[in-house]
Design a protein around this motif. Sequence first.
Motif, PDB file in Angstrom:
ATOM      1  N   GLY A  55      10.981 -12.620   9.321  1.00  0.00           N
ATOM      2  CA  GLY A  55       9.601 -12.561   8.847  1.00  0.00           C
ATOM      3  C   GLY A  55       8.909 -13.917   8.864  1.00  0.00           C
ATOM      4  O   GLY A  55       7.754 -14.024   8.466  1.00  0.00           O
ATOM      5  N   PHE A  56       9.617 -14.944   9.330  1.00  0.00           N
ATOM      6  CA  PHE A  56       9.042 -16.285   9.453  1.00  0.00           C
ATOM      7  C   PHE A  56       9.243 -16.779  10.880  1.00  0.00           C
ATOM      8  O   PHE A  56      10.279 -16.524  11.494  1.00  0.00           O
ATOM      9  CB  PHE A  56       9.706 -17.267   8.481  1.00  0.00           C
ATOM     10  CG  PHE A  56       9.444 -16.959   7.043  1.00  0.00           C
ATOM     11  CD1 PHE A  56       8.332 -17.469   6.394  1.00  0.00           C
ATOM     12  CD2 PHE A  56      10.304 -16.134   6.332  1.00  0.00           C
ATOM     13  CE1 PHE A  56       8.085 -17.171   5.065  1.00  0.00           C
ATOM     14  CE2 PHE A  56      10.071 -15.832   5.002  1.00  0.00           C
ATOM     15  CZ  PHE A  56       8.955 -16.354   4.364  1.00  0.00           C
ATOM     16  N   VAL A  57       8.254 -17.501  11.383  1.00  0.00           N
ATOM     17  CA  VAL A  57       8.327 -18.097  12.707  1.00  0.00           C
ATOM     18  C   VAL A  57       8.291 -19.607  12.532  1.00  0.00           C
ATOM     19  O   VAL A  57       7.450 -20.137  11.800  1.00  0.00           O
ATOM     20  CB  VAL A  57       7.129 -17.635  13.575  1.00  0.00           C
ATOM     21  CG1 VAL A  57       7.122 -18.342  14.917  1.00  0.00           C
ATOM     22  CG2 VAL A  57       7.152 -16.125  13.751  1.00  0.00           C
ATOM     23  N   THR A  58       9.198 -20.301  13.198  1.00  0.00           N
ATOM     24  CA  THR A  58       9.214 -21.766  13.131  1.00  0.00           C
ATOM     25  C   THR A  58       8.133 -22.326  14.042  1.00  0.00           C
ATOM     26  O   THR A  58       8.147 -22.081  15.248  1.00  0.00           O
ATOM     27  CB  THR A  58      10.591 -22.315  13.561  1.00  0.00           C
ATOM     28  OG1 THR A  58      11.603 -21.743  12.722  1.00  0.00           O
ATOM     29  CG2 THR A  58      10.629 -23.832  13.442  1.00  0.00           C
ATOM     30  N   GLU A  59       7.191 -23.045  13.456  1.00  0.00           N
ATOM     31  CA  GLU A  59       6.123 -23.692  14.219  1.00  0.00           C
ATOM     32  C   GLU A  59       6.622 -25.019  14.785  1.00  0.00           C
ATOM     33  O   GLU A  59       6.352 -25.344  15.924  1.00  0.00           O
ATOM     34  CB  GLU A  59       4.907 -23.936  13.325  1.00  0.00           C
ATOM     35  CG  GLU A  59       4.289 -22.679  12.764  1.00  0.00           C
ATOM     36  CD  GLU A  59       3.195 -22.134  13.632  1.00  0.00           C
ATOM     37  OE1 GLU A  59       2.425 -22.922  14.197  1.00  0.00           O
ATOM     38  OE2 GLU A  59       3.124 -20.897  13.749  1.00  0.00           O
ATOM     39  N   GLU A  60       7.309 -25.793  13.930  1.00  0.00           N
ATOM     40  CA  GLU A  60       7.868 -27.064  14.388  1.00  0.00           C
ATOM     41  C   GLU A  60       8.860 -27.594  13.364  1.00  0.00           C
ATOM     42  O   GLU A  60       8.885 -27.169  12.222  1.00  0.00           O
ATOM     43  CB  GLU A  60       6.782 -28.103  14.686  1.00  0.00           C
ATOM     44  CG  GLU A  60       6.075 -28.684  13.491  1.00  0.00           C
ATOM     45  CD  GLU A  60       5.039 -29.742  13.886  1.00  0.00           C
ATOM     46  OE1 GLU A  60       5.431 -30.823  14.366  1.00  0.00           O
ATOM     47  OE2 GLU A  60       3.842 -29.465  13.694  1.00  0.00           O
ATOM     48  N   ARG A  61       9.667 -28.533  13.846  1.00  0.00           N
ATOM     49  CA  ARG A  61      10.648 -29.213  13.000  1.00  0.00           C
ATOM     50  C   ARG A  61      10.426 -30.701  13.171  1.00  0.00           C
ATOM     51  O   ARG A  61      10.299 -31.187  14.290  1.00  0.00           O
ATOM     52  CB  ARG A  61      12.063 -28.833  13.450  1.00  0.00           C
ATOM     53  CG  ARG A  61      13.162 -29.511  12.660  1.00  0.00           C
ATOM     54  CD  ARG A  61      14.534 -29.153  13.242  1.00  0.00           C
ATOM     55  NE  ARG A  61      15.598 -29.780  12.503  1.00  0.00           N
ATOM     56  CZ  ARG A  61      16.056 -31.012  12.737  1.00  0.00           C
ATOM     57  NH1 ARG A  61      15.519 -31.754  13.689  1.00  0.00           N
ATOM     58  NH2 ARG A  61      17.037 -31.516  12.006  1.00  0.00           N
ATOM     59  N   ARG A  62      10.364 -31.411  12.063  1.00  0.00           N
ATOM     60  CA  ARG A  62      10.195 -32.868  12.079  1.00  0.00           C
ATOM     61  C   ARG A  62      11.344 -33.504  11.322  1.00  0.00           C
ATOM     62  O   ARG A  62      11.774 -32.992  10.295  1.00  0.00           O
ATOM     63  CB  ARG A  62       8.886 -33.270  11.387  1.00  0.00           C
ATOM     64  CG  ARG A  62       7.628 -32.745  12.018  1.00  0.00           C
ATOM     65  CD  ARG A  62       7.097 -33.750  12.996  1.00  0.00           C
ATOM     66  NE  ARG A  62       5.865 -33.286  13.604  1.00  0.00           N
ATOM     67  CZ  ARG A  62       4.795 -34.028  13.746  1.00  0.00           C
ATOM     68  NH1 ARG A  62       4.783 -35.272  13.307  1.00  0.00           N
ATOM     69  NH2 ARG A  62       3.724 -33.544  14.345  1.00  0.00           N
TER      70      ARG A  62
END
Length: 184
Positions: free
Chosen positions: A164-171
């Motif tokens: 139910g969650f989508v990863t937009e970005e990882r920093r």
Amino acid sequence: MRIVGGKYRGRSLLGPKSDAIRPTSDRLRESLFNVLVHGYGDPCDGARVMDLFAGTGALGLEALSRGAAYAAFVDQSAEARGLIRGNVDAVGLAGVTGLLKRDATKLGPLAPFEPFTLAFCDPPYRKGLGERALASARDGGWLAPDALVVLEEAGDVAVAVPEGFVTEERREAGETQLLFLRRA
């Protein structure tokens, strides 16, 4: 500790007396909010913010300083709730905040509140609590459709992003990682 940007920039915040609370550093908060402003169209503006594992309340207070309409702080620790109350009072934001004594991994149903459009989740590292808290928020209807969620975790941990969650970005920031997720 201080608020690093917005209307209340420079205001000092109370910090923890023990190691049981690990606040997000001023530098990391500044980087995080720069990413939000420049990469996500300033999601603080008018937002309903949820600060899970709130600790000192610094993330939610920073969002309010930058234009959020309301912030709910969730923490079950008595020390954390005392710090949050003190910081909310020091900045004069009692009218636009809520403090919930709850286990962030067992939120239950949202009613009677409105869903939140921006959420910060900064749990104790390496315990899988962030994933459990996000699943709880999802299941209880706490997050609006398309809500933006920022999950902070140790940089060397493989985070299992809940369904139910989508990863937009990882920093990465030193030994910390920030995951920017969208509620699908």
